[in-house]
Design a protein around this motif. Structure first.
Motif, PDB file in Angstrom:
ATOM      1  N   THR A   1     -12.723  -1.892   4.828  1.00  0.00           N
ATOM      2  CA  THR A   1     -11.657  -2.014   5.281  1.00  0.00           C
ATOM      3  C   THR A   1     -11.173  -0.943   6.317  1.00  0.00           C
ATOM      4  O   THR A   1     -10.632  -1.351   7.422  1.00  0.00           O
ATOM      5  CB  THR A   1     -10.376  -1.829   4.154  1.00  0.00           C
ATOM      6  OG1 THR A   1     -10.612  -2.884   3.163  1.00  0.00           O
ATOM      7  CG2 THR A   1      -8.979  -2.073   4.707  1.00  0.00           C
TER       8      THR A   1
ATOM      9  N   ALA B   1      -5.605   0.924  -0.266  1.00  0.00           N
ATOM     10  CA  ALA B   1      -6.078   2.370   0.001  1.00  0.00           C
ATOM     11  C   ALA B   1      -6.617   2.563   1.402  1.00  0.00           C
ATOM     12  O   ALA B   1      -6.342   3.583   2.059  1.00  0.00           O
ATOM     13  CB  ALA B   1      -6.705   2.824  -1.212  1.00  0.00           C
ATOM     14  N   GLY B   2      -7.807   1.645   1.450  1.00  0.00           N
ATOM     15  CA  GLY B   2      -8.660   1.927   2.867  1.00  0.00           C
ATOM     16  C   GLY B   2      -7.699   1.516   4.136  1.00  0.00           C
ATOM     17  O   GLY B   2      -7.530   2.434   5.102  1.00  0.00           O
TER      18      GLY B   2
ATOM     19  N   GLY C   1       0.971  -1.197  -0.126  1.00  0.00           N
ATOM     20  CA  GLY C   1      -0.058   0.109  -0.133  1.00  0.00           C
ATOM     21  C   GLY C   1       0.796   1.252   0.025  1.00  0.00           C
ATOM     22  O   GLY C   1       0.601   2.336  -0.682  1.00  0.00           O
TER      23      GLY C   1
ATOM     24  N   MET D   1      -8.812   4.377  -3.723  1.00  0.00           N
ATOM     25  CA  MET D   1      -9.936   3.747  -2.900  1.00  0.00           C
ATOM     26  C   MET D   1     -11.104   3.675  -3.772  1.00  0.00           C
ATOM     27  O   MET D   1     -12.068   2.641  -3.608  1.00  0.00           O
ATOM     28  CB  MET D   1     -10.280   4.245  -1.669  1.00  0.00           C
ATOM     29  CG  MET D   1     -11.087   3.381  -0.731  1.00  0.00           C
ATOM     30  SD  MET D   1     -11.118   3.940   1.112  1.00  0.00           S
ATOM     31  CE  MET D   1     -12.521   5.004   0.919  1.00  0.00           C
TER      32      MET D   1
ATOM     33  N   THR E   1     -15.194   1.477  -3.633  1.00  0.00           N
ATOM     34  CA  THR E   1     -15.126   2.347  -2.472  1.00  0.00           C
ATOM     35  C   THR E   1     -15.834   1.528  -1.134  1.00  0.00           C
ATOM     36  O   THR E   1     -15.161   1.712  -0.260  1.00  0.00           O
ATOM     37  CB  THR E   1     -16.055   3.732  -2.812  1.00  0.00           C
ATOM     38  OG1 THR E   1     -15.370   4.314  -3.930  1.00  0.00           O
ATOM     39  CG2 THR E   1     -16.060   4.735  -1.611  1.00  0.00           C
TER      40      THR E   1
ATOM     41  N   GLY F   1     -11.631  -8.593   0.808  1.00  0.00           N
ATOM     42  CA  GLY F   1     -11.476  -7.880  -0.615  1.00  0.00           C
ATOM     43  C   GLY F   1     -11.041  -8.980  -1.693  1.00  0.00           C
ATOM     44  O   GLY F   1     -11.620  -8.897  -2.729  1.00  0.00           O
TER      45      GLY F   1
ATOM     46  N   GLN G   1      -5.553   9.017  -0.647  1.00  0.00           N
ATOM     47  CA  GLN G   1      -5.836   7.512  -0.852  1.00  0.00           C
ATOM     48  C   GLN G   1      -7.392   7.325  -1.018  1.00  0.00           C
ATOM     49  O   GLN G   1      -7.735   6.222  -1.374  1.00  0.00           O
ATOM     50  CB  GLN G   1      -5.239   6.868   0.477  1.00  0.00           C
ATOM     51  CG  GLN G   1      -3.894   6.594   0.574  1.00  0.00           C
ATOM     52  CD  GLN G   1      -3.107   6.039  -0.811  1.00  0.00           C
ATOM     53  OE1 GLN G   1      -3.655   4.876  -1.260  1.00  0.00           O
ATOM     54  NE2 GLN G   1      -2.495   6.782  -1.266  1.00  0.00           N
TER      55      GLN G   1
ATOM     56  N   GLY H   1     -13.045  -0.299   0.085  1.00  0.00           N
ATOM     57  CA  GLY H   1     -12.061   0.478   1.023  1.00  0.00           C
ATOM     58  C   GLY H   1     -12.754   0.889   2.091  1.00  0.00           C
ATOM     59  O   GLY H   1     -12.106   1.095   3.346  1.00  0.00           O
TER      60      GLY H   1
ATOM     61  N   SER I   1      -8.101  -0.949  -3.733  1.00  0.00           N
ATOM     62  CA  SER I   1      -9.056  -0.190  -3.076  1.00  0.00           C
ATOM     63  C   SER I   1      -8.877  -0.623  -1.571  1.00  0.00           C
ATOM     64  O   SER I   1      -8.989  -0.084  -0.654  1.00  0.00           O
ATOM     65  CB  SER I   1     -10.340  -0.133  -3.437  1.00  0.00           C
ATOM     66  OG  SER I   1     -10.831  -1.433  -3.446  1.00  0.00           O
ATOM     67  N   VAL I   2      -8.635  -1.796  -1.200  1.00  0.00           N
ATOM     68  CA  VAL I   2      -8.375  -2.479   0.030  1.00  0.00           C
ATOM     69  C   VAL I   2      -7.257  -1.749   0.444  1.00  0.00           C
ATOM     70  O   VAL I   2      -7.072  -1.503   1.764  1.00  0.00           O
ATOM     71  CB  VAL I   2      -8.354  -4.043   0.272  1.00  0.00           C
ATOM     72  CG1 VAL I   2      -8.165  -4.478   1.490  1.00  0.00           C
ATOM     73  CG2 VAL I   2      -9.797  -4.635  -0.318  1.00  0.00           C
TER      74      VAL I   2
END
Length: 646
Positions: free
Chosen positions: A218, A387-388, A73, A179, A212, A245, A175, A215, A384-385
């Motif tokens: 997460t 980013a979360g 990440g 996401m 989204t 995810g 981020q 994310g 996206s995960v």
């Protein structure tokens, strides 16, 4: 009686000898017991060693599970290939983790540097980033060798918290775009301004909405997973989010972006001569200093935080700085991301029960094996995960709860903290930290310059009394008090600075100029200045006796004076610490007290006479300074005036 003492000494000697023999024999008995126990002792030791090794391996796996999504990440957030984040994680484990700087702190690519790395990559490119990281590492080693590791602790906590908040807030907004499987506009201000457009896109694009939601789930898991009871709650939240995810991304009809990881070894790129030539650019040299300061500060701040989490060996700051420098030097040589100590991985290591450096070293080995043997698994992870996970990291760096807490504790420090954060968000990390440090130093200087200034008039005298630390920062208040004394119209001005603990050149110069100016106008000015322990010569010996006084201009010898009531003893010193040297007073050898004067014909109390007698027997203090600048003869009518002080 003598015999009893002798027998007592004999018994004591025998007892001491017996105790000594017992102490000598104890290791031998322990050795024999160890030999006789043989396999039993060995078995117990082996069991304990096996248990400890199992704990270290278990902890290393926990750290690996936390580090894997964070390494990837951070790389994605930094605008570089994910495999570079894994390489930095491997270096943080196998290189930094093997050095005896800190026992339990874990190093790797840090979210706190993601924004700075992304900015550097966008401006100079990945190849030049490697050179910057390389020389930042070398500079860290030099700082550690010259033992400046603890220097990074001498930074205001408000600046540190403001720096972390200034890193966390832009990280969160940057981020939000990955996401939603979108690209961030650029600077932190642009990212913040683009949130409404991003929201509109999410609401109109089904796949962006799914990404989204992944994310968002997460982020929620990162906050609440620790509250899950039982063994399940010990699994890292990031790992649970990644697994969930991967399952969602594999469902039919779901088309979210997933991680694309290339060959780990092929990603290693040693910088060439062209990249090293970039060091001639001032901007690149500035980046080297910036990376050095921030990476070192983050690592050593983390070390202090981790030391509070456990009761094991404390961090060796200079050695740890050298270890971080070695890691960054190697990371720069292979073109990877900069390495720092990371709180999330370090706290996971402590909570997993690790006691030695083995766990943090092994976690680097697991990262290397996973990336080399199972790269296809990484391709299942939705971006996206990750980013979360970083949005949650940014929230922890921002620490919104610290702002009201700082406001309640210290509003000045709150201002420094907020200013640091806002400048970092508006400009860049280095500028924000430098301005924050300057604000912190200014705040400290203002608080150290706490000067109490009191101006009032008594009879024909205007008095100015000062105490505390008088520095140039308080010069306006000093000038105001002096001007008020001059404007009072009194024929005499008394400036008492004996309570000042520190008087800098600016304030001293202002007071002395004012004194000279007022005397030039015909005003009598008495100036009492601070100084070290006073020279006692010519003070007690010339202290007044009951009913005796000194006429102006007559030097007093020890125990003598003029006839009763013929003059003033207001300038005769009877206490140590303040007075003039011989010849500087109106009595030609009389000293002066700070705030203690006696008019002619006033009997000296017994306690003052005793003090004077004690002073007369004392030896002078070399190098003493007495200040009294008014050396004019006393006026003829002064005998009838009241004492200046009492």
């Amino acid at each position: 009686m003598s015999g009893a003492h002798a027998r007592g000494r004999t018994r004591s000697a025998k007892s001491a000898k017996s105790a000594k023999s017992a102490k000598t024999a104890e290791p031998a008995r322990s050795s024999r017991l160890a030999k006789s126990s043989g396999p039993a002792t060995s078995g117990t030791s082996g069991t304990s060693g096996t248990s400890g090794l199992a704990t270290e391996i278990s902890a290393s796996l926990v750290v690996f599970l936390v580090a894997l999504p964070l390494c990837i990440g951070v790389a994605v957030a930094s605008g570089v290939r994910p495999e570079l984040g894994i390489i930095s994680g491997v270096i943080g484990g196998l290189v930094v983790g093997a050095v005896r700087g800190s026992t339990l702190q874990v190093s790797g690519p840090a979210a706190g540097l993601a924004a700075l790395v992304a900015e550097t990559v966008a401006e100079h490119g990945v190849a030049v980033l490697a050179v910057i990281v390389l020389f930042a590492g070398l500079l860290q080693i030099v700082l550690g060798l010259i033992r400046l590791g603890r220097m990074f602790q001498a930074i205001s906590i408000a600046v540190v918290q403001g720096m972390l908040a200034g890193i966390g807030l832009p990280l969160m907004f940057s981020q939000l775009y990955p996401m939603a499987d979108a690209k961030a506009p650029g600077t932190p201000i642009e990212n913040m301004a683009g949130v409404p457009d991003l929201t509109a896109r999410i609401l109109t694009d089904r796949q962006a909405m799914i990404a989204t939601l992944l994310g968002a789930v997460t982020i929620v898991l990162s906050f609440v997973w620790k509250k899950v009871p039982g063994p399940l709650g010990k699994i890292p939240a990031a790992l649970v989010a990644v697994a969930l995810g991967c399952v969602v991304a594999a469902l039919p009809g779901v088309d979210v972006r997933t991680l694309q990881v290339g060959n780990l070894l092929a990603s290693v790129q040693v910088p060439g001569a062209e990249e090293f030539g970039a060091l001639a650019e001032p901007a690149v040299l500035t980046s080297v200093v910036t990376f050095t300061v921030i990476a070192s500060a983050e690592s050593l701040f983390t070390a202090a935080a981790v030391d509070r989490m456990h009761s094991g060996p404390r961090t060796r700051y200079n050695t740890e700085l050298i270890a971080q420098g070695a890691g960054n030097t190697l990371a720069g040589l292979v073109g990877a991301l900069p390495v720092t100590a990371v709180v999330a991985r370090s706290s996971a290591n402590v909570q997993a029960g690790a006691k030695t450096r083995l766990s943090r070293t092994l976690h680097g080995l697991w990262l290397l094996a996973f990336a080399l043997l199972l790269p296809q698994v990484l391709a299942l992870i939705p971006i996206s995960v990750l980013a979360g996970v970083l949005v949650h990291s940014g929230w922890k760096l921002l620490a919104p709860g610290e702002f009201p807490k700082m406001w309640r504790q210290d509003r000045g420090e709150f201002a420094v903290m907020t200013l640091t954060m806002l400048v970092i968000v508006a400009t860049a990390l280095l500028e924000g930290v430098l301005i924050g440090l300057a604000a912190g130093i200014l705040l400290a200087a203002l608080r150290m310059s706490q000067t109490v200034i009191r101006q009032h008039s008594e009879g024909d005298t205007a008095q100015v009394v000062m105490a505390g630390n008088a520095t140039f920062l308080r010069l306006p208040q000093v000038i105001e008090a002096l001007e008020a004394a001059a404007a009072s119209g009194r024929p005499r001005i008394r400036l008492d600075l004996t309570g000042v603990t520190h008087l800098d050149h600016a304030c001293r110069n202002q007071v002395e100029e004012f004194t000279a100016q007022q005397r030039g106008l015909g005003t009598r000015v008495e100036l009492l200045m601070p100084g070290p322990a006073a020279d006692k010569t010519g003070t007690a010996a010339r202290a007044p006796r009951a009913g005796n006084g000194l006429t102006g201009g007559t030097a007093a010898s020890p125990g003598t004076g003029s006839t009763s009531g013929s003059g003033l003893t207001a300038w005769d010193a009877v206490s140590p610490g303040v007075g003039s040297t011989a010849g500087s007073g109106p009595a030609g050898g009389g000293g002066f007290t700070a705030g203690l004067g006696l008019t002619a014909g006033v009997a000296v109390p017994d306690d003052l006479r005793a003090e004077a007698a004690a002073l007369s027997a004392a030896s002078p203090t070399p190098g003493a300074e007495w200040f009294y600048l008014d050396t004019r003869p006393l006026p003829d009518d002064y005998a009838g005036r009241p004492p200046l002080v009492g």
